[in-house]
Design a protein around this motif. Structure first.
Motif, mmCIF file in Angstrom:
data_model
loop_
_atom_site.group_PDB
_atom_site.id
_atom_site.type_symbol
_atom_site.label_atom_id
_atom_site.label_comp_id
_atom_site.label_asym_id
_atom_site.label_seq_id
_atom_site.Cartn_x
_atom_site.Cartn_y
_atom_site.Cartn_z
ATOM 1 N N ILE A 550 78.214 13.680 42.229
ATOM 2 C CA ILE A 550 78.376 12.256 42.852
ATOM 3 C C ILE A 550 77.560 11.412 43.623
ATOM 4 N N GLU A 551 76.746 12.051 44.402
ATOM 5 C CA GLU A 551 75.549 11.488 45.186
ATOM 6 C C GLU A 551 74.581 11.258 44.146
ATOM 7 N N GLY A 552 74.443 11.927 43.117
ATOM 8 C CA GLY A 552 73.339 11.743 42.263
ATOM 9 C C GLY A 552 73.416 10.419 41.601
ATOM 10 N N ILE A 553 74.504 9.798 41.379
ATOM 11 C CA ILE A 553 74.692 8.560 40.594
ATOM 12 C C ILE A 553 75.308 7.425 41.235
ATOM 13 N N LYS A 554 76.134 7.726 42.676
ATOM 14 C CA LYS A 554 76.860 6.749 43.270
ATOM 15 C C LYS A 554 76.270 5.461 43.523
ATOM 16 N N THR A 555 74.946 5.322 43.615
ATOM 17 C CA THR A 555 74.571 3.754 43.769
ATOM 18 C C THR A 555 74.521 2.968 42.596
ATOM 19 N N LYS A 556 74.646 3.699 41.367
ATOM 20 C CA LYS A 556 74.579 2.971 40.162
ATOM 21 C C LYS A 556 75.719 2.391 39.657
#
Length: 597
Positions: A550-556
């Protein structure tokens, strides 16, 4: 390795002049020139070097090339060891090299327009071959009309204009052969590449073509009449002007057509000894290539992925795949093995076989995908228009076009035991089978699964996914990759976007909408035994937590949901993973459905 054969190269001169490593196949020139056959038809699957072979013949024989330059191009190759043959044939003949590759159209008229455009381009590109002062006026007039193409005022929409256009196209090869003979005073070598493409394209059209006021025929029959007429006029009983001809394609299809006048060829298919190892790479050639590239340890993987073809009794690798993968490994030694056939051209033949409504081969396809062979009677006279008419024809066309191969290389009769040749073709089968299954599956159910996942309802999503797997998984071996592919492709059907494999930093899949308001992450694991079911769910969940999916893509994305998924055959259980989760014991339910649901 700095001296590797360039991938995709099909022009002999370009390969040699660029200093690329060339896998020497020039011994085929000896077989071609000494066999006494006027018209040779060679059929092989795509990407096995047919175009390069024709280019090699052209460069060796062309009278338009400087002989010293030709010697330089072939210097060090096997053919140059036969000085008598070199003296007799090198640079002696005018060569007409024409390709039907790229012919396309959604109607019969569009196909014919595409062929006319290819003829026009050839005339324009090869004008330097001719001395028009030596040529017949009738041939020059035809050449000029073809050069004008659709702009030719005589090709109007009248019946007379259409007949003239058709006659000029049917006489194209004949006229060009006569003009080359008149210009150079030597008989002509004719090389026709992908000769069966127009017939393959016409076989899927629904058009009816009017040939008389009261008679219409199918687009395929009309194309067969055109091709047969053109080939018969130019290549049969043409000893005055023709030295030799080669037709290269995927299938031998002319003999089964409504016109059988063109019948004076010798067919070298994949079960015949002639030219058996001239197309594709032998194991010894692949072994040397990998050794020269500094990666001999990769031989086992290359064999698993790109070997398995048997031409007569010769074991053959697909050259395109070998060279493409070597290129990948040179760029990145850690690169995984890839199915390069997936991206070369349309898999229309396999699609047509799988979607055939008349003949059910689901059980056999399921067996093939699981590594089991099928026994088939090979029809050597199958043509594109009748491939749907029997189960034998379906297996024959898959065999001749490289989707299936002989399990036992020593077999050479009509009844053969066929298997998927290697891991790469298995990937193609899996991809096309998944696509076929999606076409017939319930789109509303996919939407409901997505709604359940976005609503954090893992139980309902698992129930619906189990129903989908019940309808689909009988075709496949149970692997993590298959579950990821089958579920991901199923859920993306409504125009959503899907990423998996090399596009991600992890092994799962990510599904999202085009405006990026939400994303769904799924990490799947399959259990080989039922008792491993809970531990596999824990493993999938743990992977999501440890790798911080989740942390790897949550900003997108505005909203991200993540699930671990465990599958045992046609059952599955799911557990949602949140960003704050730790490796706790999963609490989830499994869902199994029956065919009555």
């Amino acid at each position: 390795m700095t001296n590797i054969l360039k991938v995709g190269g099909s022009e002999f001169r370009v390969l040699r002049e660029s200093g690329a490593c060339y896998v020497d196949k020039t011994r085929l020139l000896t077989e071609f020139l000494d066999n006494g056959v006027m018209v040779t038809m060679i059929t092989r699957p795509r990407r096995f070097g047919k175009s390069l072979m024709l280019s090699t013949i052209e460069e060796f024989l062309s009278i338009c090339n400087d002989k010293e330059e030709t010697r330089r191009l072939f210097d060090g190759l096997e053919i140059m060891e036969q000085e008598d043959l070199v003296q007799k044939y090198m640079g002696k003949y005018p060569v007409l090299h024409f390709s039907f590759d790229g012919i396309k159209g959604s109607t019969y008229e569009e196909l014919m327009d595409s062929i006319l455009a290819a003829m026009q381009n050839w005339c324009s590109d090869h004008i330097a071959l001719f001395d028009f002062n030596k040529c017949l006026k009738a041939d020059i007039d035809r050449y000029n009309r073809l050069m004008d193409g659709e702009a030719c005022e005589k090709y109007d929409d009248s019946d007379k204009g259409k007949r003239l256009r058709k006659a000029d196209m049917e006489s194209f090869l004949t006229a060009m052969i006569r003009m080359l003979f008149a210009t150079h005073g030597e008989k002509v070598i004719v090389l026709l590449d992908e000769y069966d493409v127009p017939l393959a394209k016409a076989s899927v059209l629904d058009d009816m073509v009017q040939v008389k006021k009261d008679k219409c025929i199918s687009a395929y029959d009309a194309m067969m009449m055109f091709m047969s007429s053109m080939l018969e006029r130019s290549l049969k009983d043409n000893d005055i002007y023709l030295e030799q001809a080669v037709l290269a394609g995927r299938m031998c299809v002319i003999s089964g057509g409504p016109i059988s006048g063109f019948n004076n060829y010798s067919w070298y298919g994949i079960q015949r000894a002639g030219y058996a190892d001239a197309f594709g790479f032998t194991p010894e050639e692949v072994e040397k290539l990998l050794s020269d590239a500094g990666m001999p340890e990769k031989m086992k993987e290359f064999k698993e992925w790109y070997d398995g073809y048997v031409f007569c009794k010769a074991e053959i690798y697909c050259p395109w795949d070998v060279l493409k993968q070597v290129e990948y490994l040179q760029e990145n030694p850690e690169a995984s093995m890839e199915p390069h056939w997936l991206g070369t051209s349309e898999n229309e033949i396999l699609q047509r076989v799988l979607r055939n409504p008349k003949i059910n081969i689901e059980r056999q396809v399921s067996s093939l995908l699981k590594g089991v062979s099928v026994v088939a009677t090979i029809n050597r006279n199958v043509t594109y228009d009748i491939l749907d008419s029997s189960r034998e024809n379906l297996w024959t066309i898959l065999y001749q076009t490289g989707y299936l191969a002989k399990k036992n290389p020593s077999e050479n009769g009509e009844d053969l035991e066929l298997v998927i040749p290697n891991k790469e073709v298995r990937k193609v089968f899996e991809s096309e089978t998944i696509s076929w299954l999606l076409d017939r599956s319930d789109a509303l159910q996919a939407t409901n699964i997505i709604d359940s996942l976005l609503s954090h309802n893992a139980d309902e999503a698992a129930r619906l996914l189990s129903k989908h797997l019940l309808e689909s998984m009988s075709f496949f071996d149970y692997t993590d990759d298959i579950y990821h592919a089958l579920i991901g492709m199923y859920l993306k059907r409504d125009g959503y976007l899907l990423e998996f494999g090399d596009k991600l930093d992890h092994s799962g899949i990510v599904l999202y909408n085009s405006v990026r308001t939400w994303a769904i992450i799924i990490e799947a694991r399959h259990a080989r035994e039922k008792k491993d079911y809970p531990s596999k769910l824990k493993e999938a969940v743990g992977q999501c937590i440890r790798e911080k999916y989740i942390e790897g893509i949550k900003t997108k994305f505005k909203d991200v949901v993540c699930y671990g998924l465990a599958c045992y055959q046609k059952e599955c259980m799911m557990q949602e993973v949140t960003e704050n989760d730790t490796l706790a014991k999963p609490r989830a339910r499994k869902h199994q459905v029956t065919k009555k649901q």
